[in-house]
Motif scaffolding. Structure first.
Motif, PDB file in Angstrom:
ATOM      1  N   VAL A  15     -17.444  12.254  -6.762  1.00  0.00           N
ATOM      2  CA  VAL A  15     -16.186  11.382  -6.510  1.00  0.00           C
ATOM      3  C   VAL A  15     -14.818  12.184  -6.137  1.00  0.00           C
ATOM      4  N   MET A  16     -13.936  11.564  -5.324  1.00  0.00           N
ATOM      5  CA  MET A  16     -12.601  12.543  -5.056  1.00  0.00           C
ATOM      6  C   MET A  16     -11.660  11.449  -5.008  1.00  0.00           C
ATOM      7  N   PHE A  17     -10.623  11.864  -5.847  1.00  0.00           N
ATOM      8  CA  PHE A  17      -9.524  10.674  -5.960  1.00  0.00           C
ATOM      9  C   PHE A  17      -8.297  11.336  -5.051  1.00  0.00           C
ATOM     10  N   ALA A  18      -7.400  10.272  -4.661  1.00  0.00           N
ATOM     11  CA  ALA A  18      -6.366  10.494  -3.878  1.00  0.00           C
ATOM     12  C   ALA A  18      -5.176   9.499  -4.481  1.00  0.00           C
ATOM     13  N   LEU A  19      -3.956  10.119  -4.470  1.00  0.00           N
ATOM     14  CA  LEU A  19      -2.873   9.383  -4.766  1.00  0.00           C
ATOM     15  C   LEU A  19      -2.426   8.417  -3.687  1.00  0.00           C
ATOM     16  N   SER A  20      -2.450   7.101  -3.764  1.00  0.00           N
ATOM     17  CA  SER A  20      -2.064   5.987  -2.692  1.00  0.00           C
ATOM     18  C   SER A  20      -0.666   5.611  -2.775  1.00  0.00           C
ATOM     19  N   GLY A  21       0.147   5.851  -3.757  1.00  0.00           N
ATOM     20  CA  GLY A  21       1.408   5.427  -4.006  1.00  0.00           C
ATOM     21  C   GLY A  21       2.005   5.587  -5.412  1.00  0.00           C
ATOM     22  N   CYS A  22       3.316   5.879  -5.701  1.00  0.00           N
ATOM     23  CA  CYS A  22       3.629   5.594  -6.853  1.00  0.00           C
ATOM     24  C   CYS A  22       5.261   5.532  -6.827  1.00  0.00           C
ATOM     25  N   SER A  23       5.620   4.881  -7.994  1.00  0.00           N
ATOM     26  CA  SER A  23       6.997   4.272  -8.063  1.00  0.00           C
ATOM     27  C   SER A  23       7.488   4.504  -9.316  1.00  0.00           C
ATOM     28  N   GLY A  24       8.877   4.936  -9.671  1.00  0.00           N
ATOM     29  CA  GLY A  24       9.292   5.123 -11.325  1.00  0.00           C
ATOM     30  C   GLY A  24      10.820   4.586 -11.018  1.00  0.00           C
ATOM     31  N   ALA A  25      11.383   4.097 -12.138  1.00  0.00           N
ATOM     32  CA  ALA A  25      12.477   3.854 -12.473  1.00  0.00           C
ATOM     33  C   ALA A  25      13.130   4.071 -13.815  1.00  0.00           C
ATOM     34  N   PHE A  26      14.194   4.417 -14.109  1.00  0.00           N
ATOM     35  CA  PHE A  26      14.679   4.582 -15.411  1.00  0.00           C
ATOM     36  C   PHE A  26      15.222   3.265 -15.862  1.00  0.00           C
ATOM     37  N   VAL A  27      15.134   3.002 -17.125  1.00  0.00           N
ATOM     38  CA  VAL A  27      15.294   1.506 -17.600  1.00  0.00           C
ATOM     39  C   VAL A  27      16.059   1.752 -18.690  1.00  0.00           C
ATOM     40  N   ALA A  28      16.888   0.635 -19.210  1.00  0.00           N
ATOM     41  CA  ALA A  28      17.286   0.318 -20.589  1.00  0.00           C
ATOM     42  C   ALA A  28      17.155  -1.172 -20.998  1.00  0.00           C
ATOM     43  N   GLY A  29      16.010  -1.059 -21.777  1.00  0.00           N
ATOM     44  CA  GLY A  29      15.341  -2.350 -21.944  1.00  0.00           C
ATOM     45  C   GLY A  29      14.563  -2.629 -20.795  1.00  0.00           C
ATOM     46  N   ASN A  30      14.754  -3.955 -20.382  1.00  0.00           N
ATOM     47  CA  ASN A  30      14.083  -4.316 -19.062  1.00  0.00           C
ATOM     48  C   ASN A  30      15.137  -4.116 -17.815  1.00  0.00           C
ATOM     49  N   VAL A  31      16.387  -3.583 -17.950  1.00  0.00           N
ATOM     50  CA  VAL A  31      17.205  -3.480 -16.880  1.00  0.00           C
ATOM     51  C   VAL A  31      17.381  -2.304 -16.338  1.00  0.00           C
ATOM     52  N   LEU A  32      17.151  -2.171 -14.880  1.00  0.00           N
ATOM     53  CA  LEU A  32      17.134  -0.706 -14.289  1.00  0.00           C
ATOM     54  C   LEU A  32      18.553  -0.294 -14.717  1.00  0.00           C
ATOM     55  N   ARG A  33      18.461   1.086 -14.577  1.00  0.00           N
ATOM     56  CA  ARG A  33      19.631   1.616 -14.649  1.00  0.00           C
ATOM     57  C   ARG A  33      19.997   3.119 -13.639  1.00  0.00           C
TER      58      ARG A  33
END
Length: 80
Positions: A15-33
């Protein structure tokens, strides 16, 4: 941050793995900041036989900030 998933791999398969996407965000509770993200690392691979592991790491300066992070991976199975 680390998450693992079992992979059903037969003895005659590889088997070979590949990264197909990523996304990240800083949060304060459930609110993006807004905040400078700095650097982050994403690593895909095996930690044990038949166990895929995804690790995400922030730089030391931001390592204690709360974040939400999504990683999508593709697994390609083939016979040896």
């Amino acid at each position: 941050m680390e998450q693992s998933k079992p992979v059903d791999l037969r003895p005659d398969e590889s088997v070979m793995f590949a990264l197909s996407g990523c996304s990240g965000a800083f949060v304060a509770g459930n609110v993006l900041r807004e905040r400078p993200l700095g650097q982050f690392e994403v690593d895909l691979g095996f930690a044990q036989p038949n166990n895929m592991v995804c690790r995400v790491r922030l730089t030391d300066a931001n390592s204690d900030d709360p974040i939400k992070f999504w990683v999508n991976a593709v697994a390609l199975f083939f016979q040896a």
